[in-house]
Design an enzyme around this catalytic site. Structure first.
Site, PDB file in Angstrom:
ATOM      1  N   GLU A  73     -11.888   1.506   5.771  1.00  0.00           N
ATOM      2  CA  GLU A  73     -10.945   1.592   6.890  1.00  0.00           C
ATOM      3  C   GLU A  73     -11.031   3.001   7.463  1.00  0.00           C
ATOM      4  OE1 GLU A  73      -6.188   0.941   7.620  1.00  0.00           O
ATOM      5  OE2 GLU A  73      -6.856   2.506   6.246  1.00  0.00           O
ATOM      6  N   GLU A  87       0.814  -1.226   0.000  1.00  0.00           N
ATOM      7  CA  GLU A  87       0.000   0.000   0.000  1.00  0.00           C
ATOM      8  C   GLU A  87       0.842   1.267   0.000  1.00  0.00           C
ATOM      9  OE1 GLU A  87      -3.420   2.103   2.833  1.00  0.00           O
ATOM     10  OE2 GLU A  87      -2.069   0.592   3.675  1.00  0.00           O
ATOM     11  N   ASP A 141      -5.624   2.854  -1.475  1.00  0.00           N
ATOM     12  CA  ASP A 141      -6.516   3.427  -0.462  1.00  0.00           C
ATOM     13  C   ASP A 141      -6.924   4.808  -0.944  1.00  0.00           C
ATOM     14  OD1 ASP A 141      -7.376   4.987   1.821  1.00  0.00           O
ATOM     15  OD2 ASP A 141      -6.526   3.476   3.136  1.00  0.00           O
TER      16      ASP A 141
END
Length: 263
Positions: free
Chosen positions: A243, A149, A182
């Site tokens: 998240e 990520e 993300d």
């Protein structure tokens, strides 16, 4: 496509008692998946966690927690070794709880930033790639895929955009090492979220769907129409997981700069 939620939305660290309450709550909310943060190995009962997720029909994903002593490109070789030991354990846990993905900034500790010349950056990538090759092989034996990520510039100086993580993943060149994106971090760093997803393409194994302020998706200014169109264009069938964090958990709130209720 399946949708999930990370337990950091409610609590940290995750305990067996908390999971007893959260598993039915996540299921009742309509989620297909639940994501477990692995802050400290042994925080909760993994066999009980698997039983609960099976009882409530939830698929499982795990995310790594990269603290100061977990860093694959740190100058201190002891910290590199400690990080490898933690990540092997995290892969073992992922297998035990039935998770197919272990995701996160699996390269350096969150919050560590350093100024690097192009040559110094190349050296750090050269350090990282063999570690990820080894971890990918270890993960493959256990049916786990790694998702690397990018984070925003305030949380790392090493991998901030999709081009940088693609460079690493392509050099690792292993089917069990892919990219996690993300939208919170992308909203800060990428010029175009849709184009970043399209360029990542089949390398994408996991997506965190987070608003620009980490609030509920759809409540802010993330370009979800571009995100959705791009996911459709690359035939993404992997997990889309919310998240976020709660200001009630002081350790996480300070690390993620959460000072108020987000949703």
């Amino acid at each position: 496509m399946k949708f999930g939620v990370n337990t950091w939305v409610w609590t940290a660290p995750l305990t067996t008692e908390a999971l007893e309450e959260l598993a039915p709550k996540v299921s009742d909310a309509g989620f297909d998946q639940i994501e477990f943060p692995l802050e400290t190995i042994g925080d909760f009962d993994y066999d009980r966690a698997r039983a609960l997720t099976e009882e409530y029909g939830l698929d499982v994903r795990c995310c790594a927690a990269m603290g100061p002593d977990r860093d694959l490109v740190h100058p201190d070789l002891a910290i590199q070794a400690n990080c490898m030991a933690y990540l092997r354990q995290a892969i073992d846990v992922a297998q035990q709880v039935g998770a197919t993905n272990l995701v996160g900034p699996i390269y350096s500790s969150v919050g560590r930033k350093w100024k690097a010349t192009p040559a110094e950056r190349a050296r750090d990538v050269d350090t990282l790639v063999p570690y990820l090759k080894e971890l990918s092989a270890y993960a493959a034996e256990r049916g786990v895929v790694l998702g690397i990520e990018p984070l925003n510039r305030f949380e790392t100086s090493f991998i901030n955009i999709h081009d940088q993580v693609i460079e690493v993943v392509d050099r690792v060149d292993h089917p069990n090492c892919g990219v996690m994106l993300d939208t919170f971090h992308m909203n800060i760093e990428e010029k175009d979220l849709g184009e970043a997803i399209r360029h990542t393409g089949s390398r994408l194994v996991h997506l965190h769907a987070c608003e620009n302020d980490r609030g509920a998706p759809g409540s802010g200014n993330v370009a979800w129409d571009k995100v959705a169109a791009a996911l459709k264009a690359i035939d993404f069938e992997g997990p889309v997981v919310i998240e976020s964090f709660t200001a009630d958990v002081e350790s996480i709130a300070e690390a993620a700069a959460i000072w108020r209720k987000l949703a």
